[in-house]
Scaffold this active site. Structure first.
Site, PDB file in Angstrom:
ATOM      1  CG  LEU A 145      -9.310 -21.492 -13.900  1.00  0.00           C
ATOM      2  CD1 LEU A 145      -8.889 -20.875 -12.568  1.00  0.00           C
ATOM      3  CD2 LEU A 145      -8.675 -20.743 -15.056  1.00  0.00           C
ATOM      4  CG  ASP A 146      -5.966 -26.401 -18.056  1.00  0.00           C
ATOM      5  OD1 ASP A 146      -7.081 -26.761 -18.466  1.00  0.00           O
ATOM      6  OD2 ASP A 146      -5.103 -25.875 -18.772  1.00  0.00           O
ATOM      7  NE  ARG A 147      -4.485 -32.925 -10.346  1.00  0.00           N
ATOM      8  CZ  ARG A 147      -4.142 -34.185 -10.184  1.00  0.00           C
ATOM      9  NH1 ARG A 147      -4.060 -34.993 -11.241  1.00  0.00           N
ATOM     10  NH2 ARG A 147      -3.881 -34.672  -8.997  1.00  0.00           N
TER      11      ARG A 147
END
Length: 278
Positions: A145-147
């Protein structure tokens, strides 16, 4: 010397010797030493446990397979019950080498500002910090998952399951709650439904809809593609900015009773369900 003064003729006083123990015969002492339990070697475990930890079957079922000759250790078929092996031994089940590490499965509700990696040279916080207390085994995230993306992220040391859940051919269901900077027009929603041509190829969502009872800037998207930042890029391609992105379902797992930043172990039934995915 008088008769009564002779030590050989003296009678023991009443009660003398009642609490005195006679030494064990030498032979009996040796028998006791021989029967003393051997100290177990912490580096060894029973073969049936080794097989169970590898995720093949239960310990009881493993005994049946061992007796049937399905298991070999360092090239030799073992049928002995209670046989012990070291973790470094080459244990095979029907010719397939086993990994003795117990499989573990941890589900995290990821908060923002954590990156999905095992370490970061820039010193940024990683998701590994959030699950560090979950296991002594080396758990790895399934996918990423992206930041700034929140929501469900699975961790495990089960490499076979990780491959299955991350390969797009298995169509693992992922549902995102998307917040946009403005309302999504119906025409753009239809474009996304039909498929968009991005710089790295066509992307097709499984389902897309407005969130019932919410403004039209809140969208539900189901997708199985694992391409990098794919959900954000879909909307950016049409001129929208994603202000919030939350993964609410992953492979049938939900965020129910799992607050942001917390983790839990999967139930046995949840693990079974994941392994049944084709």
């Amino acid at each position: 010397m008088a008769k009564s003064d002779n030590p050989r003729n003296r009678r023991p006083s009443q009660g003398a010797g009642k609490n005195q123990r006679k030494p064990y015969p030498k032979k009996r002492v040796q028998e006791r030493k021989a029967q003393a339990p051997k100290k177990s070697n912490p580096d060894e475990i029973r073969l049936n446990r080794y097989i169970a930890n590898a995720g093949i079957c239960s310990r009881r079922e493993a005994d049946t397979y061992i007796a049937a000759g399905n298991v070999s250790v360092n090239g030799k078929v073992i049928t002995e019950m209670g046989f012990k092996v070291k973790r470094t031994d080459d244990v095979r089940f029907d010719g397939r080498k086993l990994n003795p590490e117990k499989k573990e499965y941890v589900l995290l509700n990821k908060p923002k500002n954590f990156i999905t990696t095992t370490s970061d040279e820039k010193g940024r916080r990683t998701v590994m910090e959030l699950v560090s207390a979950a296991s002594n085994s080396r758990l790895l995230p399934v996918g990423r998952l992206d930041r700034n993306t929140t929501g469900l992220l699975l961790f495990t040391n089960d490499g076979d399951l990780t491959k299955k859940l991350t390969h797009p051919t298995h169509g693992v269901r992922k549902i995102y709650h998307v917040h946009l900077d403005k309302n999504l027009s119906l025409s753009d929603l239809r474009k996304i439904e039909s498929g968009l041509e991005l710089e790295d190829g066509t992307v097709q969502v499984d389902e897309i809809s407005y969130i019932q009872g919410a403004p039209k800037k809140e969208i539900g998207v189901q997708i199985h593609s694992g391409r990098n930042r794919i959900v954000r890029r879909i909307f950016e391609h049409l001129g929208y900015h994603v202000t919030k992105l939350d993964r609410v379902i992953f492979a049938g797992l939900t965020k129910k009773d799992l607050p942001r930043g917390h983790w839990r172990y999967l139930t046995e039934q949840e693990v079974v369900n994941l392994k049944m995915i084709k």
